[in-house]
Design a protein around this motif. Structure first.
Motif, short mmCIF file in Angstrom:
data_model
loop_
_atom_site.label_atom_id
_atom_site.label_comp_id
_atom_site.label_asym_id
_atom_site.label_seq_id
_atom_site.Cartn_x
_atom_site.Cartn_y
_atom_site.Cartn_z
N GLN A 69 0.82 -1.21 0.00
CA GLN A 69 0.00 0.00 0.00
C GLN A 69 0.86 1.27 0.00
N GLU A 70 2.14 1.09 -0.31
CA GLU A 70 3.09 2.20 -0.43
C GLU A 70 3.09 3.10 0.79
N GLY A 71 3.13 2.44 1.97
CA GLY A 71 3.31 3.17 3.21
C GLY A 71 2.04 3.63 3.89
N ARG A 72 0.88 3.32 3.33
CA ARG A 72 -0.39 3.72 3.95
C ARG A 72 -0.93 2.60 4.82
N TRP A 73 -1.55 2.98 5.93
CA TRP A 73 -2.16 1.99 6.82
C TRP A 73 -3.34 2.63 7.53
N ASN A 74 -4.49 2.01 7.40
CA ASN A 74 -5.72 2.54 8.02
C ASN A 74 -5.94 4.00 7.66
N GLY A 75 -5.72 4.32 6.40
CA GLY A 75 -5.99 5.66 5.90
C GLY A 75 -4.94 6.70 6.21
N LYS A 76 -3.85 6.30 6.85
CA LYS A 76 -2.80 7.24 7.22
C LYS A 76 -1.50 6.88 6.51
N GLN A 77 -0.80 7.88 5.99
CA GLN A 77 0.48 7.67 5.34
C GLN A 77 1.57 7.62 6.41
N LEU A 78 2.02 6.41 6.76
CA LEU A 78 3.01 6.25 7.83
C LEU A 78 4.41 6.59 7.34
N VAL A 79 4.74 6.15 6.13
CA VAL A 79 6.05 6.39 5.51
C VAL A 79 5.78 6.94 4.12
N PRO A 80 6.55 7.94 3.66
CA PRO A 80 6.26 8.53 2.35
C PRO A 80 6.22 7.50 1.23
N ALA A 81 5.22 7.60 0.38
CA ALA A 81 5.07 6.66 -0.74
C ALA A 81 6.29 6.72 -1.67
N ASP A 82 6.82 7.91 -1.88
CA ASP A 82 7.99 8.04 -2.74
C ASP A 82 9.16 7.22 -2.20
#
Length: 306
Positions: A211-224
């Motif tokens: 999910q490119e760093g997303r979890w439960n609707g929150k970006q935990l680590v930048p997708a880039d």
């Protein structure tokens, strides 16, 4: 056990491959799982490196460290006796060199056996006392010492151990509590190994990566950052799935997949094209045999399920 894993279990049984646990997720749901004796936390060996890489991405985003920072920016040590050479000092190694394991050592420092017997308690000082064998940044040599130095750099830059830094930013949001992660004699998170997780927790990490760093609707680590670290950054000279290239603390795989990879068959395999994650905990030296069984038996089941 559903049909998706039957062929895989038959193969590892026939080939006497010691696999403890396997889980397959697709499209965000559990497709199948199998455990030889339950799923409990086991040491993840070099899968730990991929978690350390997440700390780097967060620290870069927070402006606490940069990929071109050098060991010399953080540590005063230098080689006491360095023969005349055109090669740089370890002080000149960059975080980027360490992330893609291109530090220029022929014999990588701080392997497990060396860590266990080293009299010098300051492992950073030991690492920086060793001459380079070639120019950094050019060739890949797998090195747990490089990842330990990443952890040490981060601790200097952040003022926290990598473990403590990741607890509120990654582990707790992913529902991983009471994390155990081994340290150096001076209390630096090992970084390269020593993280204990269950296979279910490992599969959660894989889904987070997918999910490119997303979890439960929150970006935990930048997708880039996830995209950069999980694509090939340097060529590797191994056989099979160890010859597909290396990112930043992740291995590239067959079938356009990538993986976090630990000794004796700890795997977190992410297949973006199938929206799938395969996590495996094992105690097996024939790691390619396990991956072959994944490609031969699990991958076709994903094709049918997708």
């Amino acid at each position: 056990m559903a049909e998706q894993l039957k062929g895989f279990i038959d193969t590892i049984t026939e080939e006497k491959l010691v696999v403890h646990s396997v889980r397959v997720l697709q499209n965000g749901r559990l497709l199948d799982e199998w455990h030889s004796d339950g799923d409990r936390r086991r040491v993840q060996h070099s899968v730990s490196k991929s978690f350390t890489c997440m700390a780097v991405g967060l620290a870069v985003e927070e402006g606490l460290i940069q990929l071109d920072d050098t060991l010399g920016d953080y540590f005063p040590y230098d080689q006491a006796q360095r023969p005349p050479s055109q090669l740089p000092s370890p002080r000149e190694l960059t975080l980027r060199d360490l992330l893609r394991m291109s530090s220029g050592h022929d014999d990588p420092p701080l392997w497990a056996d060396e860590r266990a017997s080293l009299e010098e308690k300051d492992w950073v000082k030991h690492y920086m006392s060793l001459s380079l064998d070639r120019m950094p940044g050019e060739h890949f040599t797998y090195s747990s010492g490089d990842t330990f130095m990443i952890s040490a750099m981060l601790q200097e830059a952040i003022g926290l151990t990598v473990k403590d830094y990741l607890i509120p930013r990654l582990f707790e949001p992913l529902g991983m509590v009471d994390i155990q992660w081994e340290t150096s004699p001076l209390g630096v998170t090992l970084g390269c190994a020593g993280l204990w997780l269950s296979n279910e927790e490992l599969s959660r990490f894989g889904q987070f990566l997918l999910q490119e760093g997303r979890w439960n609707g929150k970006q935990l680590v930048p997708a880039d950052w996830i995209r950069v670290v999980t694509r090939k950054q340097i060529e590797t000279n191994g056989d099979g799935d160890w010859g597909k290239g290396y990112g930043y603390q992740f291995w590239m795989c067959s079938h356009d997949a990538y993986r976090a990879d630990g000794a004796y068959g700890q795997f977190c395999i992410v297949l973006p094209s199938k929206e799938a994650v395969i996590s495996i905990n094992s105690e097996e030296e024939n790691m390619q045999g396990i991956l072959n069984a994944v490609w031969d038996k699990i991958l076709p089941a994903l094709n049918q399920s997708n």
